[in-house]
Design an enzyme around this catalytic site. Structure first.
Site, PDB file in Angstrom:
ATOM      1  N   LYS A   1       0.829  -1.210   0.000  1.00  0.00           N
ATOM      2  CA  LYS A   1       0.000   0.000   0.000  1.00  0.00           C
ATOM      3  C   LYS A   1       0.869   1.268   0.000  1.00  0.00           C
ATOM      4  CE  LYS A   1      -4.052   1.865   2.490  1.00  0.00           C
ATOM      5  NZ  LYS A   1      -4.936   1.691   3.663  1.00  0.00           N
TER       6      LYS A   1
ATOM      7  N   SER B   1      -9.841   1.745   2.610  1.00  0.00           N
ATOM      8  CA  SER B   1      -8.949   2.536   1.786  1.00  0.00           C
ATOM      9  C   SER B   1      -7.892   1.710   1.045  1.00  0.00           C
ATOM     10  CB  SER B   1      -8.241   3.565   2.658  1.00  0.00           C
ATOM     11  OG  SER B   1      -7.384   2.919   3.577  1.00  0.00           O
TER      12      SER B   1
ATOM     13  N   SER C   1     -10.182  -0.613   6.649  1.00  0.00           N
ATOM     14  CA  SER C   1      -9.523  -0.394   5.357  1.00  0.00           C
ATOM     15  C   SER C   1      -8.875  -1.614   4.725  1.00  0.00           C
ATOM     16  CB  SER C   1      -8.490   0.725   5.482  1.00  0.00           C
ATOM     17  OG  SER C   1      -9.157   1.960   5.522  1.00  0.00           O
TER      18      SER C   1
END
Lengths: 473, 475
Positions: free
Chosen positions: B69, B144, B168
């Site tokens: 990420k 997210s 997330s």
């Protein structure tokens, strides 16, 4: 005599002490010995506040803070915690300062100072830990600067902020408080007060029980006294002209010796404190007994012991115990010679001579002063010779024995030579007459006689000078 | 060659060909991607794979490609939190998890898209544009960590790391039909994870199988002295991979099936619970009465922390820097230009919640609610082994559907945020489909009892075939 405090002055001080004797910074492993280094060489992701970096508490810093708290007679909190103080400034790489808020490591305490009218207790409100920001360096003067450079070497250094109650009634008391604080910190061996930025002072001052004004940017103890004198005068004048003192923050302009308004209450920052989520609360109360054991004898206790143990006067004891180095020096001297004489020589004479030359006690050695004191107490030299030896050592170096010889300071030696000179003159009238008649050689005869009488201990040239002097009387 | 697969398959492929070929195949697949899951493909990936081929490596992830990420610091590789304000920032250090992955022989393929600063549930707020759901390109992948879930679902990476502040990892795992774990707070070091809300977030793995989740956990979890909230505790996660839930007690919190839940999602989850019964587990309904306050508490705490965490992005030291006649103007302009709408909204709300006069009313109250929510979990988990609930109240929504309505977006997190407030672990596993979109089952465990939820998830996976279905778009 009771001090009346005619202007109703109340002074409280916030002193930031940089614990520069720690090896590493408060939340990272960067070295604290940056004072002689290039800018931005003592930095890492943590003290630069790089994204993703996290703080880790320096356990030694906690120990030092507890030591300071205990030395200031403070209560130590059960569990201490760090908070974030949020504000924007380029020297603050994270956009907040990690500090302590409602659980400071040390709570209420007190220290005793020599006040306007005798001993005075000054309350300590709290002492808390926080990180030092970086340092801004303006290129040129602040108003004409083309740019500003930031040095983050200082960023993340451990600070202890010691906050006092508004218990001081004059700039002099404030100065005494600062001196005492420094003395205690000096004993604890937690900081080197001579390094730049080691102690920084903010003062809160009010007159006639009015609103307080905070004076920032005081960089020295002398500066504190000056800033306070100015600020008290300013407040008094302002009131006399019908003005009102309101809560505000002022900046001390060291060069001009004045304080200038920075912000009023309406524009005070809201720091939006909240607990630092990246640090866990720290249980410290359990460690108090162990830390207490490591606490050295502090200035007041040492002073009392000196009076008792060495039978010296309080004034000397105070002078000898302000700095731990001087106290240790004195005790070493007192072990070799009469402690009372040692007190006079170290406290009154040596300290004065050192102070005059802006030197500290390291500039002198114990053996030398002990030797000088011995020479004086055994009446081999006069007191003023003793002072002369100290001055000579400080100015030119050398050892007491050599200086005594070089300068012919030995009282006893003087007497022997003087006596021999007198005898030689009395016993040899012919030679004396010859001398007066201009026969130089007769002097050699007289010198020989003096040397004979003193069994060679006299210096020939000195003997000659003394004979000439005597014969010329 | 690169496709929806797992670690053991890739190990076989590496043995048959080479780590280099495997990595090259993934990079080729990523090159053809339509989902915008990767933000950067690392040009060092091939070299890493080559080195593993030539020098050999006996690490548990030797030669296995992994996607990371955008908010996890990678030395020498851009790490921007999908924000304009961090454009150009290249970390000079690796996050703890990256160090661990490198030691284990993993090949870092690149960085994945996310909601800007992890503030979102849809990966639409990224400065790199939205990521598309591989199951339906008109839908969001969740967020997210939308990029991390989507690339795994699309076969562009076999495994990935995301971060979970309020769901997330689990939300995009559910929306993209992959497995995602939010570990217990303190389980994985956050060192190097760019903070959004420090007291809530954990890095978490995403994969196509529960077994891979355990393998990744064995590599990245564990104590790190650089994170003060990291817990020193040994655990072997792969030990939990046992097909046995006989006698396991499941709690089903009524509050997680409340208003707004999609009936078909609800049915999928109940079907899953029935499956557990078939496998020998029992369930009971439990009540967690403070759940309804969790969302408000979560958003206040997260935004408050964020308002402070994001203060450092001022243009002074790294990333975007606007022009300005003095520092304050420069910093203000940088922040005005650099942050997106949602980030600004959260900074402002967080600043407000911490301000004098509101601090007690909002921030302190939120902390009190957090304690009550935690107590709900303590009580519920005292009598059962795990809790089960829908990860998300509905399947993935359409791109653009909610982005203009932040409140409806926030409401989507209703079942995930209480877990972060409590700090307990939770895993999302595929448990069915609604209109061809995946549904996630959330299995929540006790503090540091990852192994029980991993075991339950593994057992479910072994006895169902939801996880074998492939997204149409990439099939």
């Amino acid at each position: 005599m009771v001090y009346e405090n005619p202007d109703g002055v109340r002074i409280g001080l916030e002193v930031h002490v940089q614990l520069n004797k720690l090896n590493t910074k408060l939340f990272c492993g960067c070295s604290t010995k940056y004072h002689d280094s290039e800018p931005n060489t003592h930095v890492c992701p943590v003290c630069l506040g790089l994204p993703g970096s996290l703080p880790v508490i320096n356990e030694k810093a906690v120990e030092y803070a507890m030591k300071i708290g205990l030395a200031l007679n403070c209560s130590i909190v059960e569990q201490t915690q760090f908070h974030r103080k949020n504000y924007y400034y380029p020297d603050l790489p994270k956009g907040f300062q990690t500090t302590q808020y409602d659980f400071p490591i040390a709570g209420e305490g007190k220290i005793v100072i020599e006040g306007e009218d005798g001993e005075r207790v000054i309350g300590i409100t709290r002492a808390h830990m926080e990180e030092d920001p970086g340092r801004l360096q303006h290129m040129g003067s602040i108003d004409k600067s083309k740019g500003t450079l930031i040095n983050y070497n200082r960023s993340g250094m451990t600070l202890i902020e010691i906050v006092s109650e508004p218990d001081m009634r004059s700039p002099k008391e404030a100065r005494r408080y600062l001196d005492k604080l420094r003395s205690i910190l000096d004993y604890l061996d937690v900081f080197d007060g001579d390094l730049e930025g080691a102690m920084r002072v903010d003062a809160n001052v009010s007159v006639f029980m009015g609103e307080r004004v905070e004076v920032k940017n005081i960089s020295s103890f002398k500066g504190a006294e000056r800033a306070l004198l100015y600020e008290i005068m300013r407040q008094k004048n302002h009131i006399r002209r019908g003005g009102e003192i309101t809560l505000e923050t002022r900046h001390f302009d060291e060069a001009r010796g004045v304080t200038l308004s920075m912000r009023t209450k309406e524009t005070e920052n809201d720091y939006r404190y909240f607990p630092e989520p990246d640090l866990v609360p720290l249980r410290v109360a359990d460690r108090v007994p162990e830390i207490l054991k490591t606490l050295p004898e502090l200035p007041d206790a040492k002073r009392a012991r000196f009076v008792k143990e060495y039978d010296i006067i309080d004034m000397h004891a105070r002078a000898l115990t302000t700095e731990i180095k001087v106290a240790n020096f004195y005790e070493d001297v007192a072990a070799k010679v009469d402690p009372k004489a040692a007190a006079v020589w170290v406290a009154d004479i040596l300290k004065g001579e050192l102070n005059y030359r802006d030197l500290n006690i390291d500039a002198f050695n114990v053996g030398d002063i002990a030797e000088i004191i011995t020479l004086v107490t055994e009446e081999k030299i006069t007191e003023s010779s003793g002072v002369e030896i100290i001055r000579t050592i400080l100015d030119n170096g050398g050892k007491p024995q050599d200086i005594v010889k070089e300068k012919g300071l030995l009282k006893v030696e003087d007497d022997i030579v003087a006596k021999a000179v007198e005898e030689a003159i009395a016993e040899n009238p012919e030679a004396v007459a010859d001398f007066h008649a201009g026969k130089e050689k007769s002097m050699n005869f007289l010198v020989g006689k003096v040397m004979q009488k003193t069994k060679g201990r006299a210096d020939a040239r000195e003997a000659r000078e003394k004979l000439i002097a005597k014969l010329s009387e | 060659m690169a496709a929806w697969t797992d670690i053991s398959n890739i190990k076989q492929k590496i043995a048959d060909s080479s780590a280099e070929e495997v990595t090259a195949a993934y990079i080729e697949t990523i090159g053809k991607s339509k989902i915008n899951g990767f933000t950067t493909v690392w040009d060092e990936a091939i070299n890493t794979a080559r080195e593993i081929d030539s020098n050999g490596h006996d690490g548990p992830l030797a030669g296995i490609p992994i996607a990371i990420k955008e908010n996890i610091s990678t030395k020498g590789l851009s790490t921007t939190c999908s924000s304009k304000i961090l454009q150009g920032y290249v970390p000079p250090y690796d996050a703890h998890v990256i160090e661990r992955l490198k030691e284990a022989g993993a090949v870092i393929l690149g960085k994945t898209n996310m909601d800007e600063f992890a503030m979102g549930t849809s990966t639409e707020s990224s400065c790199y544009g939205p990521t598309f759901n591989p199951w339906d390109m008109s839908r969001v992948p969740g967020g997210s960590s939308g990029g991390s879930a989507a690339v795994v679902a699309a076969g562009e990476a076999p495994i990935s790391l995301g971060s979970d502040t309020g769901g997330s990892v689990r939300c995009p795992a559910a929306y993209c039909g992959v497995v995602g774990l939010k570990p217990t707070y303190g389980c994985i070091s956050r060192y190097g994870l760019i903070s959004y809300a420090n007291s809530l977030e954990q890095i978490g793995p995403l994969a196509t199988t529960v077994s891979d989740i355990a393998t990744i956990m064995d590599v990245v979890a564990g104590y790190d002295s650089r994170d003060s909230t990291s817990i020193n505790r040994e655990n072997n996660y792969s030990d939990a991979l046992k097909d046995d839930v006989k006698g396991m007690k499941i709690g089903v919190p009524e509050e997680y099936f409340g208003e707004g839940i999609d009936k078909d999602v609800e049915k999928s989850v109940w079907d899953a619970i029935s499956k557990f019964e078939d496998m020998g587990a029992t369930y009971e309904k439990v009540s967690m009465p403070h759940t309804k306050y969790a969302l408000a508490s979560y958003y206040i705490i997260a935004m408050s922390e964020a308002s402070s965490n994001l203060a450092r992005f001022d243009g002074t030291r790294y990333g975007l820097r606007a022009e300005g006649e003095n520092w304050h103007v420069m910093a203000s302009k940088t922040r005005a230009e650099g942050f997106g709408t949602e980030v600004k909204r959260r900074i402002l709300l967080g600043t407000y919640a911490l301000s004098a006069g509101y601090h007690d009313k909002y921030y302190l109250k939120a902390l009190k609610v957090r304690t009550l929510v935690k107590q709900d979990f303590d009580k519920a988990l005292a009598n059962v082994d795990v809790l089960m609930a829908p990860t998300m109240p509905a399947s993935a929504f359409k791109i653009g559907e909610k982005i203009e309505d932040p409140l409806s977006l926030y409401l989507a997190d209703v079942n995930t945020v209480p877990i972060n407030l409590a700090g307990v672990p939770s895993i999302s596993v595929p448990c069915g489909f609604v209109d061809d979109m995946p549904v996630g089952l959330q299995i929540i465990g006790k503090q540091f009892d990852e192994n029980t939820i991993i075991k339950a998830a593994y057992c479910f996976e072994q006895n169902t075939n939801h996880h074998t279905r492939r997204p149409r778009e990439v099939a």
